[in-house]
Every structure is written in structure tokens, then in C-alpha cells.
Design a protein around this motif. Structure first.
Motif, PDB file in Angstrom:
ATOM      1  N   THR A 192     -15.031  41.600  20.478  1.00  0.00           N
ATOM      2  CA  THR A 192     -15.192  42.742  21.377  1.00  0.00           C
ATOM      3  C   THR A 192     -14.079  43.763  21.209  1.00  0.00           C
ATOM      4  N   ARG A 193     -12.887  43.323  20.791  1.00  0.00           N
ATOM      5  CA  ARG A 193     -11.779  44.257  20.603  1.00  0.00           C
ATOM      6  C   ARG A 193     -12.066  45.226  19.465  1.00  0.00           C
ATOM      7  N   THR A 218     -15.106  45.970  18.246  1.00  0.00           N
ATOM      8  CA  THR A 218     -16.267  46.793  18.593  1.00  0.00           C
ATOM      9  C   THR A 218     -15.910  47.852  19.630  1.00  0.00           C
ATOM     10  N   ARG A 219     -15.008  47.533  20.547  1.00  0.00           N
ATOM     11  CA  ARG A 219     -14.606  48.508  21.564  1.00  0.00           C
ATOM     12  C   ARG A 219     -13.990  49.748  20.920  1.00  0.00           C
ATOM     13  N   LYS A 220     -13.238  49.575  19.842  1.00  0.00           N
ATOM     14  CA  LYS A 220     -12.657  50.718  19.134  1.00  0.00           C
ATOM     15  C   LYS A 220     -13.751  51.585  18.517  1.00  0.00           C
ATOM     16  N   HIS A 247     -20.334  53.562  25.967  1.00  0.00           N
ATOM     17  CA  HIS A 247     -19.711  52.664  26.945  1.00  0.00           C
ATOM     18  C   HIS A 247     -20.665  51.564  27.420  1.00  0.00           C
ATOM     19  N   ARG A 251     -21.880  47.599  28.058  1.00  0.00           N
ATOM     20  CA  ARG A 251     -21.187  46.354  28.375  1.00  0.00           C
ATOM     21  C   ARG A 251     -21.087  45.519  27.105  1.00  0.00           C
ATOM     22  N   LEU A 252     -19.995  44.789  26.957  1.00  0.00           N
ATOM     23  CA  LEU A 252     -19.771  43.972  25.762  1.00  0.00           C
ATOM     24  C   LEU A 252     -19.742  42.494  26.121  1.00  0.00           C
TER      25      LEU A 252
END
Length: 280
Positions: A36-37, A39-41, A49, A51-52
Motif C-alpha cells: 500500500t505504501r 501504491t499510495r505514492k 484517493h 481506499r487501500l
């Protein structure tokens, strides 16, 4: 019933994300991500935005049912850290489970380290065998390379920086002087393509960094297995260097490319009184 979108993401250069992929990631309420880190970038880069939820090799058993439950109420995207989901990650299990449950599964194609490396390797890509990440141990790595030794198509595999030199040494020992392309940090700032033999590549990458894709020439059309005399000579040479038992069998297998069972039989025969190992 929600739709599962299998979305390919950049393998390095964020500019490689397709317009369609950005659109899907921007409108789905949930993204299942390997990390998730990472992909969040990517999502921040496109201003999305959703949800992950993490979905990787260590969480897939406990997370699969939860993701299927989420699909019952809405759409979802599946992404990996880089490239196309399902290649050397557990994405295929979620795809199969979603399809079995009656959900629509849609591909959003894009970057793949496999096709990218093949395209710049200079080696034939009309037929290839993808080996994934090579095994961590030498014994398992040699066994995999040995199994692929007679494959006429181009071989493709992934490798990490701390194992690349050991892998190249085993490729040289098992596959000989075949041509290969070692692709480092594809599409990134320090992208590098080395073309040559495994032995030459090992000399070149003295302080390896980054992620690697290795593309290896397939077996020559006239390739034949080693004869008994070749195996017997290898056994004799390595016995003289002090090798015995399992270590001897492993080394002869790697050196000659013969089947391990055949080498084992000949090692036993060579140890019998009155047997020179080259005749049955």
C-alpha cells in the motif's frame, strides 16, 4: 456484483501509466495492492484517493475472502508494486476467485518488465519461457536452469541485486556461453542493458544495484545432451579435486547439464570395483 479491474502500473517511469489506468484508479472505491505504501505514492501522483487494502504473498490467505466480500458491493482494482498483476505475485488467485464467484474481470493492460526486457534484448521473442524469480538457493536455482536447458525459446527471469552475481555464475555453469541481456532498473533514471555472456555480465556488475531482468538465449536447434564419456570425464576430474557423494553429483550435474538421476547412477557405477564409469 462489482467488477475486478486488473490494472498494470509503471515498472519505474510514472509517465508510463496509461490514461485508462489512471481513470480506473481514480474512480474505483477500493484498490487491492501488493504494497500500500508504493501504491499510495502512485495514487497521489494522479490525485486519486480510493481506499487501500494490502494483498500480497503473506496476506492472501486471510485477505481473499474479505476482498471477495468487498466486490459484492462495488468495483475494485488490483495492482502490484510494478507492472502487470499476476506475474510473480498472488494476483492470479484473486482473479480466479472473483471469476468463480461470478464477477466480471477486466484487464487494463500496460507495463510489464517481461515484455519490456524482451523488446530491448535483441533476442527472439516469438517464443519464450518465463521462470519468475530464480530460487534463492544454489541447488534449487541450478535445478530450475537445468530443467529449462533444452527449451528452444528465449528464457526470462527476475533477480535481486544481492543474488545477481550468484545467479549469473550458475547460468554460466549450467547454460554455458549463451548470449543474454541483463536489464537493470528498466524505465528508470539509471536504466542499463548489458548484452554478452553470463560470465561477462558477472564481471560487469561488480557492485549491482536495482532490480534485474535477465533474458537468455534459448537452446540451439541442434543441442544434444552430453554423452556418457563426457559425464565420466567430469566425474573423474571432480573426484580428483576431492569432491564426493552428493556434492560430486551436484557439481557434475551443473557442469554437464545431464539429468541428476543419470549422473547419480554413473557416480555409483564409477565407485564399483572394476568399473571405469564410462561403460555400463
Amino acid at each position: 456484483m462489482g467488477t475486478l479491474y486488473v490494472v498494470a502500473t509503471p515498472i519505474g517511469n510514472l509517465g508510463d501509466l496509461s490514461v485508462r489506468a489512471a481513470d480506473v484508479l481514480g474512480r474505483v472505491p477500493l484498490v487491492a495492492a501488493e504494497d500500500t505504501r508504493v501504491t499510495r505514492k502512485l495514487l497521489a501522483h494522479i490525485g486519486a484517493h480510493p481506499r487501500l487494502l494490502s494483498y500480497h504473498a503473506h496476506s492472501r490467505g486471510s485477505r481473499l475472502d474479505a476482498l471477495l466480500a468487498e466486490l459484492e458491493s462495488g468495483d475494485m482494482a488490483l495492482v502490484t508494486d510494478a507492472g502487470t498483476p499476476g506475474l510473480s505475485d498472488p494476483g492470479a488467485e484473486l482473479v480466479q476467485a472473483a471469476a468463480d464467484a461470478g464477477h466480471n474481470v477486466v484487464s487494463v493492460p500496460g507495463p510489464s518488465a517481461i515484455s519490456t526486457a524482451l523488446s530491448v534484448s535483441g533476442l527472439p521473442a516469438d517464443r519464450f519461457l518465463f521462470l519468475g524469480f530464480l530460487p534463492k538457493t544454489r541447488k534449487a536455482r541450478v535445478a530450475m536452469l537445468q530443467d529449462a536447458r533444452q527449451e528452444p525459446g528465449t528464457l526470462v527471469c527476475f533477480e535481486t541485486p544481492h543474488r545477481i552475481n550468484a545467479a549469473l555464475e550458475d547460468i554460466a555453469a549450467t547454460l554455458g556461453g549463451r548470449q543474454l541481456a541483463v536489464c537493470r532498473e528498466l524505465t528508470k533514471l539509471h536504466e542499463e542493458i548489458f548484452r554478452g555472456t553470463a560470465e561477462e555480465a558477472s564481471q560487469h556488475f561488480q557492485q549491482p544495484r536495482g532490480e534485474f531482468v535477465i533474458v537468455i538465449q534459448g537452446a540451439p536447434e541442434q543441442a544434444t545432451g552430453p554423452g556418457d564419456a563426457d559425464i565420466a570425464q567430469a566425474i573423474s576430474d571432480l573426484e580428483q579435486s576431492g569432491l564426493t557423494g552428493r556434492n560430486l553429483v551436484d557439481e557434475v550435474t551443473a557442469k554437464t547439464g545431464a539429468a541428476r538421476s543419470r549422473v547419480y547412477r554413473m557416480v555409483l557405477e564409477s565407485s564399483r570395483p572394476g568399473t571405469n564409469g564410462s561403460e555400463g
